[in-house]
Design a protein around this motif. Structure first.
Motif, PDB file in Angstrom:
ATOM      1  N   ASP A 129      79.454  52.669  37.134  1.00 20.22           N
ATOM      2  CA  ASP A 129      79.679  53.762  36.186  1.00 20.22           C
ATOM      3  C   ASP A 129      79.002  55.054  36.637  1.00 20.22           C
ATOM      4  OD1 ASP A 129      81.231  52.158  34.596  1.00 20.22           O
ATOM      5  OD2 ASP A 129      79.635  51.700  33.157  1.00 20.22           O
ATOM      6  N   SER A 130      77.840  54.951  37.237  1.00 17.68           N
ATOM      7  CA  SER A 130      77.156  56.149  37.728  1.00 17.68           C
ATOM      8  C   SER A 130      77.926  56.785  38.881  1.00 17.68           C
ATOM      9  CB  SER A 130      75.738  55.799  38.184  1.00 17.68           C
ATOM     10  OG  SER A 130      74.990  55.319  37.106  1.00 17.68           O
ATOM     11  N   PRO A 143      72.960  51.363  27.880  1.00 23.45           N
ATOM     12  CA  PRO A 143      73.124  50.828  29.235  1.00 23.45           C
ATOM     13  C   PRO A 143      73.613  49.387  29.223  1.00 23.45           C
ATOM     14  CG  PRO A 143      70.807  51.013  28.695  1.00 23.45           C
ATOM     15  CD  PRO A 143      71.565  51.618  27.557  1.00 23.45           C
ATOM     16  N   ASP A 148      76.594  55.906  29.331  1.00 26.85           N
ATOM     17  CA  ASP A 148      75.886  54.954  30.185  1.00 26.85           C
ATOM     18  C   ASP A 148      74.390  54.937  29.896  1.00 26.85           C
ATOM     19  OD1 ASP A 148      78.204  54.206  31.402  1.00 26.85           O
ATOM     20  OD2 ASP A 148      77.916  55.464  33.177  1.00 26.85           O
ATOM     21  N   GLN A 171      76.291  49.308  35.925  1.00 23.90           N
ATOM     22  CA  GLN A 171      75.607  50.599  35.802  1.00 23.90           C
ATOM     23  C   GLN A 171      75.800  51.443  37.056  1.00 23.90           C
ATOM     24  OE1 GLN A 171      71.536  49.631  34.965  1.00 23.90           O
ATOM     25  NE2 GLN A 171      71.867  49.642  32.744  1.00 23.90           N
TER      26      GLN A 171
END
Length: 147
Positions: free
Chosen positions: A40-41, A30, A26, A37
């Motif tokens: 995914d975090s 990015p 990621d 984002q």
């Protein structure tokens, strides 16, 4: 430190590696979409927490004993067996519906895409049915040995 639950240790390590790989990926490349984002975090944090928890429980004798009792509980086993059986019934139904839709679509349009929609679910359905026959024969053979 003594490892009491090797399976938990292995799974915890795998979850943590997946989380770290996801974080590196990621931040290395990015996504321009901010929502992706954030998603995914959050996924990475969740995987990391899951991995740390499994890893920590692998070294705890009390937690390992609790996990084993939970795994061997008859109610949990019954729920697991019933859910797997229901899932297989649903998969049979979905494959059959796709096969029928592919048959109808191919008959009406003669488009090869519809033929693929007919054949692929048919192959999976046939494979499932053959596998089910072999599993039933296996368990029938072992049930006779017990009697």
């Amino acid at each position: 430190m003594k490892v009491y639950n090797r399976k938990g240790l292995l799974l915890g390590g795998i979850w943590m590696l997946l989380a770290l790989w996801n974080l590196v990926h990621d931040f290395g490349s990015p996504d321009p979409n901010a929502l992706v984002q954030v998603r995914d975090s959050i996924l990475s944090v969740f995987l990391l927490l899951l991995g740390i928890t499994s890893f920590w429980r692998a070294f705890s004798k009390k937690a390992t004993r609790e996990d084993q009792i939970e795994e061997r509980d008859e109610r949990n086993r019954l729920i697991r067996y019933k859910s797997k059986a229901r899932m297989l019934d649903i998969a049979y139904g979905i494959l059959f519906v796709f096969m029928v839709c592919g048959m109808i679509g191919f008959k009406l349009t003669a488009n090869p895409v519809w033929f693929a929609i007919l054949v692929l679910p048919g192959l999976f359905l046939g494979g499932f049915l053959i596998l089910e026959i072999f599993v039933q024969l296996y368990y029938e053979k072992h049930r006779r040995k017990e009697i």
